[in-house]
Each structure stands twice: as C-alpha cells, then as structure tokens.
Design an enzyme around this catalytic site. Sequence first.
Site, PDB file in Angstrom:
ATOM      1  N   HIS A   1       0.845  -1.199   0.000  1.00 44.84           N
ATOM      2  CA  HIS A   1       0.000   0.000   0.000  1.00 44.84           C
ATOM      3  C   HIS A   1       0.878   1.246   0.000  1.00 44.84           C
ATOM      4  O   HIS A   1       2.070   1.186   0.337  1.00 44.84           O
ATOM      5  CB  HIS A   1      -0.908   0.025   1.237  1.00 44.84           C
ATOM      6  CG  HIS A   1      -1.818  -1.165   1.357  1.00 44.84           C
ATOM      7  ND1 HIS A   1      -2.918  -1.344   0.552  1.00 44.84           N
ATOM      8  CD2 HIS A   1      -1.782  -2.241   2.190  1.00 44.84           C
ATOM      9  CE1 HIS A   1      -3.531  -2.475   0.888  1.00 44.84           C
ATOM     10  NE2 HIS A   1      -2.861  -3.047   1.877  1.00 44.84           N
TER      11      HIS A   1
ATOM     12  N   ASP B   1      -1.293   8.617  -2.053  1.00 45.21           N
ATOM     13  CA  ASP B   1      -1.210   9.780  -2.936  1.00 45.21           C
ATOM     14  C   ASP B   1      -2.063  10.867  -2.292  1.00 45.21           C
ATOM     15  O   ASP B   1      -3.285  10.734  -2.181  1.00 45.21           O
ATOM     16  CB  ASP B   1      -1.752   9.380  -4.325  1.00 45.21           C
ATOM     17  CG  ASP B   1      -2.032  10.574  -5.236  1.00 45.21           C
ATOM     18  OD1 ASP B   1      -1.810  11.730  -4.826  1.00 45.21           O
ATOM     19  OD2 ASP B   1      -2.496  10.330  -6.366  1.00 45.21           O
TER      20      ASP B   1
ATOM     21  N   HIS C   1      -3.648  14.375  -2.588  1.00 47.58           N
ATOM     22  CA  HIS C   1      -3.967  15.433  -3.550  1.00 47.58           C
ATOM     23  C   HIS C   1      -3.619  16.814  -3.001  1.00 47.58           C
ATOM     24  O   HIS C   1      -3.471  17.756  -3.774  1.00 47.58           O
ATOM     25  CB  HIS C   1      -5.453  15.394  -3.914  1.00 47.58           C
ATOM     26  CG  HIS C   1      -5.837  14.194  -4.736  1.00 47.58           C
ATOM     27  ND1 HIS C   1      -7.054  14.089  -5.372  1.00 47.58           N
ATOM     28  CD2 HIS C   1      -5.164  13.043  -5.029  1.00 47.58           C
ATOM     29  CE1 HIS C   1      -7.130  12.916  -6.027  1.00 47.58           C
ATOM     30  NE2 HIS C   1      -5.987  12.267  -5.818  1.00 47.58           N
TER      31      HIS C   1
ATOM     32  N   HIS D   1      -5.519   8.899  -1.236  1.00 52.39           N
ATOM     33  CA  HIS D   1      -5.906   7.515  -1.526  1.00 52.39           C
ATOM     34  C   HIS D   1      -4.686   6.650  -1.790  1.00 52.39           C
ATOM     35  O   HIS D   1      -3.610   7.153  -2.102  1.00 52.39           O
ATOM     36  CB  HIS D   1      -6.871   7.466  -2.721  1.00 52.39           C
ATOM     37  CG  HIS D   1      -6.286   7.929  -4.026  1.00 52.39           C
ATOM     38  ND1 HIS D   1      -5.656   7.078  -4.908  1.00 52.39           N
ATOM     39  CD2 HIS D   1      -6.238   9.159  -4.593  1.00 52.39           C
ATOM     40  CE1 HIS D   1      -5.260   7.757  -5.968  1.00 52.39           C
ATOM     41  NE2 HIS D   1      -5.586   9.030  -5.804  1.00 52.39           N
ATOM     42  N   CYS D   2      -4.884   5.356  -1.678  1.00 56.36           N
ATOM     43  CA  CYS D   2      -3.830   4.404  -2.004  1.00 56.36           C
ATOM     44  C   CYS D   2      -3.705   4.323  -3.533  1.00 56.36           C
ATOM     45  O   CYS D   2      -4.703   4.393  -4.239  1.00 56.36           O
ATOM     46  CB  CYS D   2      -4.191   3.046  -1.417  1.00 56.36           C
ATOM     47  SG  CYS D   2      -2.852   1.848  -1.514  1.00 56.36           S
TER      48      CYS D   2
ATOM     49  N   HIS E   1      -7.701  -0.722  -5.110  1.00 51.30           N
ATOM     50  CA  HIS E   1      -7.593  -0.268  -3.720  1.00 51.30           C
ATOM     51  C   HIS E   1      -8.591   0.851  -3.426  1.00 51.30           C
ATOM     52  O   HIS E   1      -9.147   0.908  -2.330  1.00 51.30           O
ATOM     53  CB  HIS E   1      -6.155   0.163  -3.410  1.00 51.30           C
ATOM     54  CG  HIS E   1      -5.214  -0.997  -3.292  1.00 51.30           C
ATOM     55  ND1 HIS E   1      -4.334  -1.162  -2.237  1.00 51.30           N
ATOM     56  CD2 HIS E   1      -5.014  -2.069  -4.099  1.00 51.30           C
ATOM     57  CE1 HIS E   1      -3.642  -2.283  -2.412  1.00 51.30           C
ATOM     58  NE2 HIS E   1      -4.034  -2.845  -3.545  1.00 51.30           N
TER      59      HIS E   1
ATOM     60  N   MET F   1      -9.969   2.434   0.115  1.00 52.54           N
ATOM     61  CA  MET F   1      -8.715   3.013   0.615  1.00 52.54           C
ATOM     62  C   MET F   1      -8.569   4.483   0.214  1.00 52.54           C
ATOM     63  O   MET F   1      -7.736   4.835  -0.630  1.00 52.54           O
ATOM     64  CB  MET F   1      -7.535   2.197   0.102  1.00 52.54           C
ATOM     65  CG  MET F   1      -6.442   2.082   1.137  1.00 52.54           C
ATOM     66  SD  MET F   1      -5.451   0.625   0.917  1.00 52.54           S
ATOM     67  CE  MET F   1      -4.455   0.757   2.390  1.00 52.54           C
TER      68      MET F   1
ATOM     69  N   HIS G   1     -26.925  17.008  -1.106  1.00 51.83           N
ATOM     70  CA  HIS G   1     -28.126  17.823  -0.931  1.00 51.83           C
ATOM     71  C   HIS G   1     -28.646  17.562   0.475  1.00 51.83           C
ATOM     72  O   HIS G   1     -28.706  16.415   0.912  1.00 51.83           O
ATOM     73  CB  HIS G   1     -29.173  17.411  -1.980  1.00 51.83           C
ATOM     74  CG  HIS G   1     -30.499  18.079  -1.806  1.00 51.83           C
ATOM     75  ND1 HIS G   1     -30.774  19.321  -2.323  1.00 51.83           N
ATOM     76  CD2 HIS G   1     -31.626  17.679  -1.167  1.00 51.83           C
ATOM     77  CE1 HIS G   1     -32.016  19.660  -2.015  1.00 51.83           C
ATOM     78  NE2 HIS G   1     -32.559  18.687  -1.303  1.00 51.83           N
TER      79      HIS G   1
ATOM     80  N   GLU H   1     -28.685  24.759  -3.531  1.00 55.43           N
ATOM     81  CA  GLU H   1     -29.630  23.680  -3.194  1.00 55.43           C
ATOM     82  C   GLU H   1     -28.938  22.310  -3.231  1.00 55.43           C
ATOM     83  O   GLU H   1     -29.164  21.456  -2.389  1.00 55.43           O
ATOM     84  CB  GLU H   1     -30.833  23.689  -4.131  1.00 55.43           C
ATOM     85  CG  GLU H   1     -30.472  23.568  -5.597  1.00 55.43           C
ATOM     86  CD  GLU H   1     -31.699  23.468  -6.484  1.00 55.43           C
ATOM     87  OE1 GLU H   1     -32.792  23.152  -5.992  1.00 55.43           O
ATOM     88  OE2 GLU H   1     -31.554  23.698  -7.698  1.00 55.43           O
ATOM     89  N   THR H   2     -28.110  22.104  -4.231  1.00 59.76           N
ATOM     90  CA  THR H   2     -27.344  20.867  -4.373  1.00 59.76           C
ATOM     91  C   THR H   2     -25.955  21.286  -4.798  1.00 59.76           C
ATOM     92  O   THR H   2     -25.801  22.234  -5.575  1.00 59.76           O
ATOM     93  CB  THR H   2     -27.985  19.960  -5.441  1.00 59.76           C
ATOM     94  OG1 THR H   2     -29.276  19.544  -4.973  1.00 59.76           O
ATOM     95  CG2 THR H   2     -27.149  18.718  -5.715  1.00 59.76           C
TER      96      THR H   2
ATOM     97  N   HIS I   1     -28.017  13.660  -4.476  1.00 55.45           N
ATOM     98  CA  HIS I   1     -29.298  13.836  -5.155  1.00 55.45           C
ATOM     99  C   HIS I   1     -29.297  13.232  -6.559  1.00 55.45           C
ATOM    100  O   HIS I   1     -29.963  13.734  -7.468  1.00 55.45           O
ATOM    101  CB  HIS I   1     -29.738  15.302  -5.166  1.00 55.45           C
ATOM    102  CG  HIS I   1     -31.225  15.477  -5.089  1.00 55.45           C
ATOM    103  ND1 HIS I   1     -32.072  15.062  -6.103  1.00 55.45           N
ATOM    104  CD2 HIS I   1     -32.020  15.992  -4.113  1.00 55.45           C
ATOM    105  CE1 HIS I   1     -33.321  15.344  -5.751  1.00 55.45           C
ATOM    106  NE2 HIS I   1     -33.315  15.896  -4.547  1.00 55.45           N
TER     107      HIS I   1
HETATM  108 CU   LIG Z   1      -3.672   0.031  -0.737  1.00 55.76          CU
END
Ligand SMILES: [Cu+2]
Length: 367
Positions: free
Chosen positions: A113, A116, A118, A153-154, A164, A169, A274, A298-299, A325
Amino acid sequence: MIKAVQAAIGLGLLCFAATQAAVAATDISKLPRVKQELVPPPAVPKHDQVVKGGPRVVEVRLETKEVLMEVAPGANVWALTFNGSVPAPLIVVHEGDYVELTLVNPKESTLAHNVDFHASTGALGGAGLTLVQPGEEVVLRWKAVKPGVFVYHCAPGGTMIPFHVISGMNGAVMVLPRDGLKDAEGKPYRYDRAYYIGEQDYYLPQDDKGNFKKYDSPAAGMHEMLELSKGLIPTHVVFNGAVGAITGDNALSAKVGEKVLFIHSQANRPSYPHLIGGHADLYWVGGSFSDTPLTSQETWFVPAGSAVAAAYEFHQPGLYVYLSHNLIEAVLMGAALHMNVEGEWDDDMMTQVKAPDSFDAEAAMDH
Ligand SMILES: [Cu+2]
C-alpha cells in the site's frame, strides 16, 4: 494501450524514488511538533479553526488494515483501509504546516500500500515515496501550501489503483487558512461542528443466484470486482462504508442556530450532496478555500477524485436527510445519512395550514 498506461504509472513509481533531488528550504528541526490523533469518520480530529504563529509539523499515523466488512446484509467486501475505517480518517492542518505521515503496513497484510495526497505538491502526491510491503513502515513529510479539502488515496500502480480505491482506501485532508474560513463577503466564518462524509462506490460480484460472493482474501475477489467495475455501475454507493452507517444511533446531530461544516469526498465518481429541507449557505467549489464560496446552493457538486466543503446554519429542528441527489444512488444504493437537529420549530418559516382531510370532489364542484 491500457497495459502501456498501467506500465507507465508503475514505472513512474519505481523511477521517482531513485531520482528525487532534495531541496530543503526550512529548518524542520526548529519547528514545533504536534501529534494529531486521528478519529473514525464522520468525526473529525480536534482542531483550532484559527492558529497564531508559524508553521508546525503535524504528525499523523496511518496503519493499513485489510478487513472483511459488511456493506449491507449479505454483502461483504474485503475493505482495504487506513486505520480500519471506510473512508479513512480526516487529517486537519493549516496552510504552511507540514504533514508528517508514518505509514505502517503490518506483516499480516497481503498487499503493498501507499498514499497519494492530492493536497501535496510533488510527483505522484507522495505515492512513489510511500510504497510499503507487508511488515514495512515509511515516513513522508509534505508541506500544505494549498488551503482547501482534498482526497488522499492508495495508489500502488496499475490495476491496483482502482482496486484499492474501490475497496475503500481513501480519505481526506483539510488545510485551513491560518486565519480560518471566510464567508462570501470576506468576513470570518466559524463553524460550531464539522463532519466528514466519505462516499464510497462498491462493485461486489454476485453468483448466478444473485447472492453476493464471499472471498477468502482481498486478492481472491480482485479480478471479478475489476471486471464488474468496468461497467461503471456500482452495486452500492454509501456514506461511511456501509448502507445506513450514519443513521439511528450513529446519525449526525446539531442544534438550531449552529453552523455545521460538511466535508464530502468521493475518490472515484462524482456526487451531488443535498440537505433535504436545508441548503449550503456557503459552498467552496472544488474544495478550494482560496476562492470565494458560493451562497444558497440547493445541491452542490463533488467532482470525481475530490473533496468539497459546504456550511449550513440550521434554522429548524427535525430529522434531516443528507444524500447524493442522484436519487437512485441515494435510495436504492445507499448514499444517504440522517441528522437529528434539536431546537424550536419556527412557524414563520414553515407551517401546516390544514391537516390532511378527505376531499369531497362533488362539494367542491358545487362552489
Ligand atoms: Cu492500498
């Protein structure tokens, strides 16, 4: 073509670790250090909204855990997790802080594993520098230079990346401006509570009788899950790992007059949050706190592979439903949660003028 792309991503992981050149701008050893205790979502770690003084090194620990989890009655997944939860915990820092991650892959694991981020800056978001085999641990430090909410995330390379991520993950980081959030007029905005909602799409294979299959290990179900995922139709879309995970005793709570910050992530698909009977007073598009938030939405929208933030001050008590929604995903696949709000009902905002009563069509015609 697909093989070539997967190979390129895999090669990038290998090459990057070898060719990294060090440019250290700050004497990290002089910075104050704090340990952040990560908590299972939808809770968020204890944090200050405004900080004084210079940057800190915020130490966090993520341990990879491969656990058989129930998504719905009769439907199980070998969840690939950080710290045992889907989604992984929210990490909260301030702009300019350093995140120092210790990533631990216990020897009982069956897979490699990594992470990353962001929110980070640098090739592969740190994925090339954090790949750990079972029985290994690694430490990565990165500077939080962009304020906002971001997915992590992995991403171990090739087909392992979607596998993954659709196995759970993924989590999020919130990087607050040092002087806190601002509303649409640039005035300080302080929330009373914050919740982290991680949305997860699952692709769980079924046998020819329609029963969900159970596998002996994560790898045993990988091929069938990936083949099913290519149709892009999930079997489940859920908040906090399972259908109904944030309902009943686990429902969110708030009081009338409180401002609530909702952080919503989706690492793999779009989502459309929503709040039924409420709004987003403020919505930070794309999760960026550098930009002026939109008002009275609203959304709102979560692009695939991102987190966003929205804030709402509750004006009425009751049981609220917060959902995606796309109502098929919400009602038939699981993307909905409950929230109990206490307080006084405001008749001026809404009132039932006449209770349901039988309607005499003929009498109505006589008038
Ligand atoms: Cu992983």
